[in-house]
Design a protein around this motif. Structure first.
Motif, mmCIF file in Angstrom:
data_model
loop_
_atom_site.group_PDB
_atom_site.id
_atom_site.type_symbol
_atom_site.label_atom_id
_atom_site.label_comp_id
_atom_site.label_asym_id
_atom_site.label_seq_id
_atom_site.Cartn_x
_atom_site.Cartn_y
_atom_site.Cartn_z
ATOM 1 N N ILE A 54 0.807 -1.222 0.000
ATOM 2 C CA ILE A 54 0.000 0.000 0.000
ATOM 3 C C ILE A 54 0.837 1.267 0.000
ATOM 4 C CG2 ILE A 54 -2.067 -0.940 1.096
ATOM 5 C CD1 ILE A 54 -0.822 0.217 3.756
ATOM 6 N N ALA A 55 2.151 1.133 0.009
ATOM 7 C CA ALA A 55 3.004 2.321 0.085
ATOM 8 C C ALA A 55 4.206 2.155 -0.827
ATOM 9 C CB ALA A 55 3.463 2.557 1.524
ATOM 10 N N ARG A 56 4.673 3.286 -1.338
ATOM 11 C CA ARG A 56 5.813 3.263 -2.258
ATOM 12 C C ARG A 56 7.143 3.346 -1.527
ATOM 13 N NH1 ARG A 56 2.926 7.884 -5.752
ATOM 14 N NH2 ARG A 56 2.408 8.422 -3.598
ATOM 15 N N SER A 57 7.107 3.641 -0.234
ATOM 16 C CA SER A 57 8.341 3.743 0.542
ATOM 17 C C SER A 57 8.060 3.399 1.992
ATOM 18 C CB SER A 57 8.899 5.175 0.464
ATOM 19 O OG SER A 57 8.032 6.089 1.112
ATOM 20 N N LYS A 58 9.104 3.128 2.731
ATOM 21 C CA LYS A 58 8.968 2.812 4.149
ATOM 22 C C LYS A 58 8.364 3.988 4.900
ATOM 23 C CE LYS A 58 11.734 1.568 8.210
ATOM 24 N NZ LYS A 58 13.101 1.285 8.720
ATOM 25 N N GLU A 59 8.795 5.189 4.564
ATOM 26 C CA GLU A 59 8.300 6.388 5.243
ATOM 27 C C GLU A 59 6.804 6.575 5.006
ATOM 28 O OE1 GLU A 59 10.995 6.265 3.292
ATOM 29 O OE2 GLU A 59 12.460 6.305 4.949
ATOM 30 N N GLU A 60 6.362 6.323 3.768
ATOM 31 C CA GLU A 60 4.943 6.459 3.454
ATOM 32 C C GLU A 60 4.119 5.431 4.213
ATOM 33 O OE1 GLU A 60 1.997 6.730 -0.453
ATOM 34 O OE2 GLU A 60 3.967 5.804 -0.646
ATOM 35 N N ALA A 61 4.648 4.203 4.339
ATOM 36 C CA ALA A 61 3.940 3.148 5.061
ATOM 37 C C ALA A 61 3.790 3.497 6.537
ATOM 38 C CB ALA A 61 4.683 1.822 4.905
ATOM 39 N N ILE A 62 4.848 4.026 7.117
ATOM 40 C CA ILE A 62 4.809 4.427 8.528
ATOM 41 C C ILE A 62 3.759 5.511 8.747
ATOM 42 C CG2 ILE A 62 6.123 5.647 10.334
ATOM 43 C CD1 ILE A 62 8.607 4.130 9.329
ATOM 44 N N LEU A 63 3.775 6.511 7.886
ATOM 45 C CA LEU A 63 2.827 7.613 8.011
ATOM 46 C C LEU A 63 1.388 7.123 7.831
ATOM 47 C CD1 LEU A 63 2.341 10.660 8.326
ATOM 48 C CD2 LEU A 63 2.604 10.870 5.845
ATOM 49 N N LEU A 64 1.182 6.219 6.877
ATOM 50 C CA LEU A 64 -0.153 5.713 6.607
ATOM 51 C C LEU A 64 -0.727 4.978 7.811
ATOM 52 C CD1 LEU A 64 -2.475 5.296 4.643
ATOM 53 C CD2 LEU A 64 -1.279 3.296 3.754
#
Length: 378
Positions: free
Chosen positions: A111-121
């Protein structure tokens, strides 16, 4: 005051991973963990968390049974973790029926293009549902007999949901909105019903669509942010519960009255042709567009094809998808309805429409199906 979270998973590695991610946010605090559903029930009673993250498959007691028990004893917002498979979709929909508010794939990279995006999501999803109270009154019964309706094949749906800022958590409790009369019928001529939704949408759509009669006089399009692998299961469930027919939209489908078409995940749904003989165009989603499918895109296409002869309804969801499409519909003379704040899982998309001055009605979820029938019946 931080949002207190209980993390439930039979994998110690996953419990630790989720806890570390959530504890990175100063607004979130993991207060305890549990390794199975039975532990989750006990700790929900003892710890009284603001949010619970819950795995589905666990020993001793599975997550669906745990959610059902928690909703009876100590109603608490629950975020499910699931696999992006057909079986995972079925189980997740069962968990939503049991009372869970939202879900995320267990593999964050899905569901995310990066680790940072996944964490934020993950952090944003937990904060989004924390302020909402489980709305038990609006949930349809998970077991229903199949009503007589015209047969339709079921085939995909989906997308990523957006992010929005959220206030601090509120105490979890079941709530029954005050019943009031549906809006007076406007007498407007319609040719299409369009419904857009995101977080909390599967339960909301089920509630609304099961109230539509088999002879509903107009075609219906549904835009729900949900992974594409979930579409078959979700369409099949809606089709079995509803008097209308429900299927996943396919390229070239001709729109028929009394039938609902679910936008495929990872793609965009548009219209071509003229009202009364319009067909659906299903196109690949552009990576520059956050939502696939996107409510704005389908609403905008509806405005072009149907003009003002549309009733557009924006249900619960994060972000503001649907606002700009609703603006285009409104300019053509269409009616726009929004779900009210009290019955939304997340009052993001409906709030965006209401704040922009586009909504002619703001309605509680239990009333929307009846109001649609009253407004759109011949």
């Amino acid at each position: 005051m931080s949002i207190r979270v209980l993390v439930v998973d039979d994998s110690s590695f996953f419990r630790r991973r989720v806890s570390e991610i959530l504890n990175q946010d100063p607004m979130l605090s993991v207060v305890d963990t549990a390794a199975n559903g039975q532990e989750a029930i006990e700790k929900a009673r003892l710890v009284r968390p603001d949010v619970i993250t819950m795995d589905i498959e666990m020993p001793v007691m599975d997550g669906i049974s745990a959610v059902r028990a928690i909703m009876k004893a100590t109603p608490t917002p629950v975020l499910m973790f699931s696999s992006l498979t057909h079986d995972g979709a079925q189980a997740t929909l069962d968990a939503l029926d049991a009372g869970a508010m939202d879900f995320l794939p267990k593999r964050f990279e899905d569901i995310a293009r990066s680790k940072e995006e996944a964490i934020l999501l993950l952090q944003q999803r937990v904060k989004a549902i924390a302020r909402r109270r489980p709305f038990m009154a609006a949930r349809p019964h998970p077991v229903a007999t199949t009503p007589t309706r015209s047969g339709l094949s079921n085939s995909p749906l989906g997308a990523r949901t957006g992010l929005s800022s959220t206030p601090s958590a509120a105490p979890a409790r079941a709530v029954v909105p005050e019943r009031r009369n549906p809006p007076r019928r406007s007498g407007k001529h319609y040719q299409l019903l369009a419904i857009g939704t995101s977080t909390g949408g599967p339960v909301a759509l089920q509630k609304v669509l099961t109230e539509l009669p088999a002879n509903f006089p107009h075609p219906i399009v549904l835009i729900q942010h949900m992974p594409g692998t979930f579409t078959t299961a979700f369409a099949a469930r809606l089709n079995s519960l509803c008097k209308i027919g429900v299927k996943e939209a396919q390229d070239g489908d001709q729109l028929r009255p009394g039938h609902a078409y679910l936008a495929p995940g990872g793609k965009q749904m548009l219209f071509e042709g003229r009202p009364g003989a319009a067909r659906l165009r299903i196109m690949e989603g552009n990576d520059k567009v956050n939502y696939k499918p996107c409510v704005d895109i389908t609403f905008a296409s509806a405005a072009k094809t149907y003009g003002g002869n549309v009733l557009a309804v924006v249900l619960t969801g994060m972000g503001a998808d649907g606002r700009e499409g609703a603006r285009l519909l409104k300019a053509q003379g269409a009616n726009i309805w929004a779900q009210d704040e009290e019955t939304c899982v997340v009052y993001g998309m409906p709030q965006a429409v209401a704040k922009a001055g586009l909504a002619t009605e703001s309605l509680p979820l239990p009333m929307i199906g009846e109001a649609i029938v009253n407004e759109m019946s011949s």
